[in-house]
Structure formats: C-alpha cells, structure tokens
Design a protein around this motif. Sequence first.
Motif, short mmCIF file in Angstrom:
data_model
loop_
_atom_site.label_atom_id
_atom_site.label_comp_id
_atom_site.label_asym_id
_atom_site.label_seq_id
_atom_site.Cartn_x
_atom_site.Cartn_y
_atom_site.Cartn_z
N PHE A 128 42.61 20.25 -40.82
CA PHE A 128 43.44 19.75 -41.92
C PHE A 128 42.67 20.08 -43.18
O PHE A 128 41.68 19.43 -43.51
N VAL A 129 43.12 21.14 -43.86
CA VAL A 129 42.35 21.67 -44.98
C VAL A 129 43.05 21.38 -46.29
O VAL A 129 44.27 21.56 -46.38
N ILE A 186 47.35 23.25 -43.79
CA ILE A 186 46.63 23.71 -44.97
C ILE A 186 47.43 23.25 -46.17
O ILE A 186 48.63 23.54 -46.27
N MET A 187 46.77 22.49 -47.05
CA MET A 187 47.49 21.82 -48.12
C MET A 187 46.84 22.14 -49.46
O MET A 187 45.63 22.08 -49.60
N ALA A 201 43.47 14.87 -51.49
CA ALA A 201 42.58 15.75 -50.74
C ALA A 201 41.70 14.95 -49.78
O ALA A 201 41.30 15.45 -48.73
N ALA A 202 41.49 13.69 -50.14
CA ALA A 202 40.62 12.86 -49.32
C ALA A 202 41.17 12.64 -47.92
O ALA A 202 40.43 12.29 -47.01
N TRP A 203 42.48 12.85 -47.77
CA TRP A 203 43.06 12.68 -46.44
C TRP A 203 42.66 13.82 -45.50
O TRP A 203 42.76 13.68 -44.29
N ASN A 249 35.07 16.83 -44.82
CA ASN A 249 35.32 15.52 -45.41
C ASN A 249 35.33 14.50 -44.30
O ASN A 249 36.31 14.36 -43.59
N ASP A 250 34.23 13.79 -44.14
CA ASP A 250 34.13 12.88 -43.01
C ASP A 250 34.87 11.58 -43.25
O ASP A 250 35.15 10.85 -42.33
N ARG A 251 35.19 11.37 -44.51
CA ARG A 251 35.88 10.13 -44.85
C ARG A 251 37.21 10.01 -44.11
O ARG A 251 37.62 8.94 -43.70
#
Lengths: 270, 451
Positions: A40-41, A203-204, A212-214, A232-234
């Motif tokens: 998920f980019v 891809i977003m 973007a944090a998602w 992004n591990d969040r």
Amino acid sequence: MQPAVPLVARVVDLVKNYYLEEVVVRALRGITIDFAVGDFVALMGPSGSGKSTLLNLLGCLDRPSSGQYFLGDQDVSTMDDDELSDIRSRYIGFIFQSYNLLAQYTVVENIEVPLLYQGCRLDERTRERCLSLAEMVGLGDRLDHRPMQLSGGQQQRVAIARALVNDPHVILADEPTGNLDSRTSDEIMQLLTQLNRAGKTIIMVTHENDIAAWARRIVRMRDGHVESDVRNDRSTDRPAPAAHAAGLTASANSLWGGDPYRQPLGNDRP
Amino acid sequence: MIPYLCLLLGFGLLWLVVPLAFSDKGRRSFVLALRSLWLHKLRSFLSVLGIIIGTGAVIILMGFGEGSMQDALEDIKRQGATNIMIRSVKASDESSTARQQRIAVYGLTWADYERMQTIPTVVRMVPMRILPLKVHHLERSVKGRVVATTADYAVVNKVQLAAGRFLSDEDDRYMANVAVLGAHVADRLFPFENALGKTVRLDKYFYLVVGVLADRMATSAVGGSSQTAEDFNDDVYIPMQTCRGRFGEKVVSRQSGSWNAEQVELSQVTLTITDMESVRPAGDVVKDLLERYHGTKADWAITIPLDRLEAAEREKERFVGLLFWIGFISLFVGGIGIMNIMLATVTERTREIGIRRALGAKRRDITMQFLIEAVVQTSLGGMVGLLVGMGVVFAGPWVSEHIFDMHRPAVLNVASIFYSVGVALLVGVAFGLYPAWRASRLDPIEALRHE
C-alpha cells in the motif's frame, strides 16, 4: 536481481517529457522503483513533482518517453493503444479524486463498465458480482440510484467497487479523499486499508500527510526524482477496523474464486 | 439504381445491427443513446429536424407522384392500353394538290383497313368516320360530331348506355337509319322527353334514336401526346354502311367564303390487340403498311396509348430522380445538423470519454458508441419523418378533396419508405463518423482532466 517478494510493477529508468510548444517539460527524469504485491504505497510530493505523471504511466494511460515499465513480467512500455486499453480493463483499477462515475448510469451499471470493455457478456454471474461488490462497499440498498443522487463518499464507494470489479492486480488511486470531508475520508481510507489487508496492491497519490499515514510505504517525489522512500510502520499499528474486516477480507478473496475471466498476469498475453 | 441502393443499405444495416445485438457493449451504447436522447429531448428533436423533414418530404412527394401516376394510368386504361388508333390527318402540303384536283383526297382508305385486317394479333377493328354536322329535331338543332362506326366501337371505347342499345351488326348490314346520341346531344334535343323512339335529322335524312349514352368524362390529353381530348357527350353514332350510303366519301364544307371539298374514306381506325406485349410490334406493322401505301404523303397519324403509359412512366422516373436529389439535399443538410450536435456532444462529454478510456475502452469502442448514438438519432428522426409523411399521404388526398376541392390522389410508395429510412441511417453513419472519430482520438489523460 530477484526480489524476495513478487513484484506487481517495476519501473526502470522511466523518463517522461512533455512538449509544450517550444518548451520541454521533463516530468519524470529517470525513475526506478518497484512495487511489491500486497503493498500500500502513498506517492507524495508537491505539485509538478511528477507523481501524477507516474500514476498515469503506471495506469497505462500514457506511454513513457523512455525507460521500461513491467506490469507483472510484461513490458507494458512498448504496447500500442489497444493493448494498453486491454491491460487497463483487466489488470488495473482506478479511483479518482472526483469519483468520475458515469452520470447516465446507475450504481450497478457503473460498476459493470470495466467488465463491458473486457468483452465480458453481462450475465447472472457478473450481475451477482457487481451486487456483492456494492454490498461490500456498503451501497447494497442504492443499486438503482444515479451518481447525482449519492453523496461524495457514496460516489467514491461506487468508484471503489468499480475499481474492484475486474479484480485488478493494482488499484491506482489519485487523491481518493481530495474532495471529501475528514470523516468520510477516514471511512474511505478504512475501506482501502481493508482491501489492502485482503491482499490488494494499492498505489495512491496524495499530498496530505494524514492520508499518506494510512499507507505501508511512503514515496516522496520532487522534480521528477524519487526523493525518499520509507516504510511507514505506523499503519500496521493502526487498529484493524473491527466492524466487518474479517468478512470483507473473506468476500474479497472469494469473489473471483474459479473465475474464467480472471487470467494470471504475464504468461498469457500474446 | 435505387433497388441496388436499398440492397446495399440492407447489408450495411445487417453489418451494424448483428454485432450490436450480440454484444452487451453495443446494447449498452444503444440504451445510453436512447437515454441521452430522452434527456435532451428538445435538442435532439431540433437536431434531427432536418432528417425528419427530409424523409417526410420524400415520402410525401413520392406518395403524390405515385398517386397522380396511377391516375394517369387509369386514364390510359380507359382509353385502352391494348388499342392502336390511326387517324387521318390533313397533310400540310395538301393545298397545292387540292387546287389542281379541286377535291382534297387524303387519309385512310378502306384498302388500308383491309390490309390492317391481315395483322394476326388484331382482335377487333373499329372504323370511324367523323363528320361535323348539325343534328336536328323539329325546330331544335345541335352542332354535334357525327361518328359513323360499327358495333365494336362500344366495346373498344367502353361505352356506357343510359337507355336503349348501341348500334348492332344488323344495323350495319341493312344500312338501317338508326342513331345513338351522346348525353349532351340527347339532353339538348330532347330536354323534356325521352329520346328513344324519336327521330333526329342529319343533313336531309331522318334517323331513329335507338340508344342514349351515359354522361361520360372526357378522356384527357395526358403527357402532351398527339391524342386530343375526346368528348363523347357531343357524339351522334350512326352505322358505318348507312353513312357510306347516305353521305358518300366526300365532305363539302364552306370555310371563310370559299367552298372546300374533301374526300376522306375513314377518319379513324381503332385496333384492339390481343395483349400489351403485342401492341408495339403491331403498331410497327401498321406504320410499315401505311408508309408503303401512302408513300411520302403524311396524311395519317398513329396513337398508341401504351406509348403514353411509357411517357408517363418516364415522367415518373424523372420525378423520382428529382426527388432523389431533393431528398439527398435535405438529408445532407439534416446530416450536417447531426454532425454539429455530435461534435458538441463529444466536447460536452469529453470527461466521460476519458473515464471510459481509463476503464479500458478501446478507441473503436468510443467510435462505436458515438456512431451508434448518431445512428439512433437519425433513424429515429427518419421514422418520425416516415410517420409524418405517411400521415400526410393518407390524409392529404381527403383534405384536398373535401376542403380545397381539388383532386390530388396519393398512394404510399413502399420503396420510398425503405429509401428514406435507409438514407437516414446512412446519414447517421456518414455524419456521425467524423465526430465519433474525433472522440476516439482524444487523449485519455487530457480528457480526464477536462471540466
């Protein structure tokens, strides 16, 4: 170099120039980037950084000036217009900022459009599939509504269902929440996250950090180059939406079980 | 040419319809076309108005053309399509010979009559002598046309009797002094009484009236032929042999102060031929015969009603050719209207085109969609025009008959239906092609960005 994770898309030294009268606009200046299956980019960057150009190239809407683009293991960069159309209808799902539903069509008919251009016959089975997708995105009770009768969030849900109907290898989203308020944005992002959990590669393009944090991976671009590329591990910490995540995953996986229209990517293209 | 055109159109239609009927894409496009037509009712109507008028005009004009054609045909049939009429004509160079011989001798002779009898396809021959004479009864007199003829005249000219009988073969054989009066003559000589059994005087002899004809419409002179209009109502018929006995072959009349003597054996001979195919050859034989025995003396004229039929048909063909161009021009103009609106539609729906392209539509899918839309518009327009035209064709004659008191017959021409609707379809394809092509050439990204 054989990567450990199978790749859904690989871009090698991609260059895209636009010719505006005398001026050459160098939108992409040699980008090399891989997209793994199930990723998920989020593509980020200021306007003019080339993120939209990259997304258009990834979506086979355009052809690069030079460089190669492999979708699965096919080189898409040399294909002609008809072949690209075919790739789009079979392997790519689009989600747009302004939803881009066809105003004359009902919800179900909108979802059916990609199947139409695949050359499918619309029968009971495709109908069933469209209905279950509409159900999945939470619009099971608005099948015969026109886009104008739906709210923005609902329209985007229809667009997501439409992007899923051909069971694409990759879903390309161009600022999917750009026209939505924050609550609806969250709902849409949750839906996308669920899809990603169910195995969909997404891809977003976005320029909002909290959207973007998602994503699992954030690629920042500047002046036609990749500026940074971080995991992004969040996103993995984020609690899974409890509501119907499990059911969604199951339904998304089972949707194309044994489906004749579904073709494995790469080995069957002429 | 037109049947071939129809055939071509038929195949074209098949080519268009078959893939349509078997693909959901095509069917969806069709439904979408109908929907957007319905959405823009007024606009669609205005844009296909040209097509409506074009097809309507073709249907209407063809209908009235066909109607008057059939009217002319009826008229010719009344005269007898299998007949050949040969008339004596006073040749223009006759004046010099007349001065030498004092009596102008010209026209058909009994010898000619007998020669014509040898033509095998002749079924019936009617000799006629026409004398302009006054008809008297007591103190009343009418200027009539005395026609000496035989019983067959009634058959050939389809004579209808109001009372009594027509001349019979016996009358001829016994040179009976009998006469049959035309409707007007009877009316004027015997205004308050029954003419049957009374006598009329021609020259110095009396004739017994044995029959009176029904009032009859004069045959008109259609198509500018040499055949003059015949008014049967002023005729008085007497047996041929009686005429020969009583009047001889000479006719003496006074014209502008000087006496004028003519000798004509037969004024006219009408031949009835077995069937339509044999009329022309028989006519040629008659011409050959007369040319041989009359030499350079052009004192006869031949009229073949069938020729007029053909003249009428030629005229109709010319009419159809003219209509073809009228229809062509109006449909061309209509087509430009369609093209205009389609170009506007393509611009208006650029974004939709972009969406479809992004979702996998090929260029030809887009072309097909807009082509279908154009064809749906024009063919619907064609059908509306057809309905309007048919309405006028069916109602027009009644209206002109009852309101304007004019006889304007109209018959629906079946070929014109196929022609006009087919051409409307073709116009849709021809004029939809360019906008559809333009739509398909749009760049998907640009199109998606379009507001």
